[in-house]
Design an enzyme around this catalytic site. Structure first.
Site, PDB file in Angstrom:
ATOM      1  N   CYS A   1       0.875  -1.249   0.124  1.00 51.98           N
ATOM      2  CA  CYS A   1      -0.012   0.143  -0.115  1.00 51.98           C
ATOM      3  C   CYS A   1       0.829   1.282   0.025  1.00 51.98           C
ATOM      4  O   CYS A   1       1.255   1.592  -1.082  1.00 51.98           O
ATOM      5  CB  CYS A   1      -1.005  -0.002   1.182  1.00 51.98           C
ATOM      6  N   SER A   2       1.299   1.888   1.143  1.00 53.16           N
ATOM      7  CA  SER A   2       2.094   3.086   1.177  1.00 53.16           C
ATOM      8  C   SER A   2       2.801   3.179   2.621  1.00 53.16           C
ATOM      9  O   SER A   2       2.832   4.373   3.012  1.00 53.16           O
ATOM     10  CB  SER A   2       1.122   4.058   0.882  1.00 53.16           C
ATOM     11  N   CYS A   3       3.117   1.962   3.251  1.00 47.14           N
ATOM     12  CA  CYS A   3       3.914   2.087   4.305  1.00 47.14           C
ATOM     13  C   CYS A   3       4.988   2.814   4.213  1.00 47.14           C
ATOM     14  O   CYS A   3       5.798   2.824   3.200  1.00 47.14           O
ATOM     15  CB  CYS A   3       4.283   0.559   4.662  1.00 47.14           C
TER      16      CYS A   3
END
Lengths: 217, 107
Positions: free
Chosen positions: A121-123
């Site tokens: 996702c966008s960690c």
């Protein structure tokens, strides 16, 4: 046609194009609905929401990571501790916080360039870099950087020597990465504040390099 | 992708509200972040099949869809209730004179 009906019903102010309040877009209304429902259940405190937004808009950003990088450049003992186990070092600097549960620092050298992505996702290491930029969250970056990192870096204007290895680090909900870029030449003797100005957000993700401010970055 | 371009932290006010809401729920112990990330990743992957997501509005649209579904999964609300309150907010905006604070009546 609710809007037209209201325009006929309400007096129109010559100085105002909107006789009724401007209707927010659909997702904004859905977010409002969730807030209303959760507040009603006592699960959220609207003041806490404002505090979170303020924190990420004004208080936390890449300047935090830049301080870590600058100190690592200036202080070899700090750098060694940071690379061995970043968490306690970052906590000592007061930069520990949400989404910084486990941070690993990876160092660029003459032979290795590191680059960070989150393919899930966008960690991202929020306490050090703030909220990720749009491109970090895009499919184009997340999918391509693993497959063809050199081409992605070229899109960012960064061409690496062919004999330099590229390591791509995939973040997770548990592990976040901070790239320690190479210290620019000609910064010998600079103090931490001056060194910080060489560090860009992108250089700590690996899509850029650090540069002396007067050289542009 | 526009390398090096500076951009606001949040593109739209609702992006910020949604972000804060999710972080707050995590910190209040409603869910753990790993469970959130797993679901969000699945939504992004599903949306990304149809077209490349640009990481802006579409990213937060996927985020919102995930949070709604997660809250329903956790039994904290249901789709009808969300729709009903959303409609009440829309009505409140359309019936509140411009400049006056928009408030929700009894729902």
């Amino acid at each position: 046609m609710g809007c037209l009906r209201i325009i006929r019903r309400m007096p129109h102010d010559a100085h105002d194009d909107h006789p009724h309040s401007l209707l927010p877009p659909d997702p904004a209304l859905r977010v409002r609905a969730l807030e209303t429902i959760l507040t009603g259940k006592g699960l959220i405190d609207p003041a806490a929401l404002d505090a979170i937004i303020d924190t990420y808009q004004h208080r936390i950003g890449p300047q935090n990571g830049a301080r870590v990088v600058a100190r690592a450049w200036a202080d070899p003992a700090f750098r060694a501790r940071l690379l061995a186990d970043a968490d306690p070092v970052i906590a000592e600097m007061g930069l520990y916080g949400r989404q910084g549960e486990h941070i690993v620092a990876v160092e660029n050298t003459d032979t290795v360039h590191n680059i960070v992505v989150c393919t899930l996702c966008s960690c991202y290491p929020w306490p050090l870099l703030g909220i990720p930029p749009g491109w970090y969250k895009s499919d184009a970056y997340r999918a391509r950087v693993v497959r063809e990192p050199r081409k992605v870096l070229a899109d960012f204007g960064l061409t690496l020597p062919q004999d330099m290895a590229v390591r791509v680090w995939d973040s997770t909900a548990e592990v976040r990465y901070l790239v320690i870029p190479m210290r620019p030449a000609g910064t010998e003797g600079w103090d931490e504040e001056a060194l910080m100005r060489c560090v860009t957000r992108d250089s700590m993700i690996g899509t850029g390099v650090a540069a002396r401010p007067e050289a542009g970055s | 992708m526009r390398p090096g371009e500076t951009e606001p932290v949040f593109g739209e006010p609702w992006h910020a509200q949604l972000f804060a809401l999710t972080v707050h729920l995590n910190e209040a112990g409603v869910f753990v972040w790993g469970d959130w990330a797993e679901r969000f990743g699945a939504t992004l992957a599903r949306h990304g099949l149809a077209r490349d997501l640009d990481g802006g509005d579409d990213y937060y649209t996927a985020w919102l869809e995930t949070l709604e579904a997660f809250l329903i999964e956790l039994g904290l609300t249901d789709a009808d209730r969300v729709g009903q309150i959303r409609a009440a907010w829309e009505d409140a905006y359309l019936t509140t004179p411009h400049g006056a604070p928009v408030k929700l009546g009894q729902v």
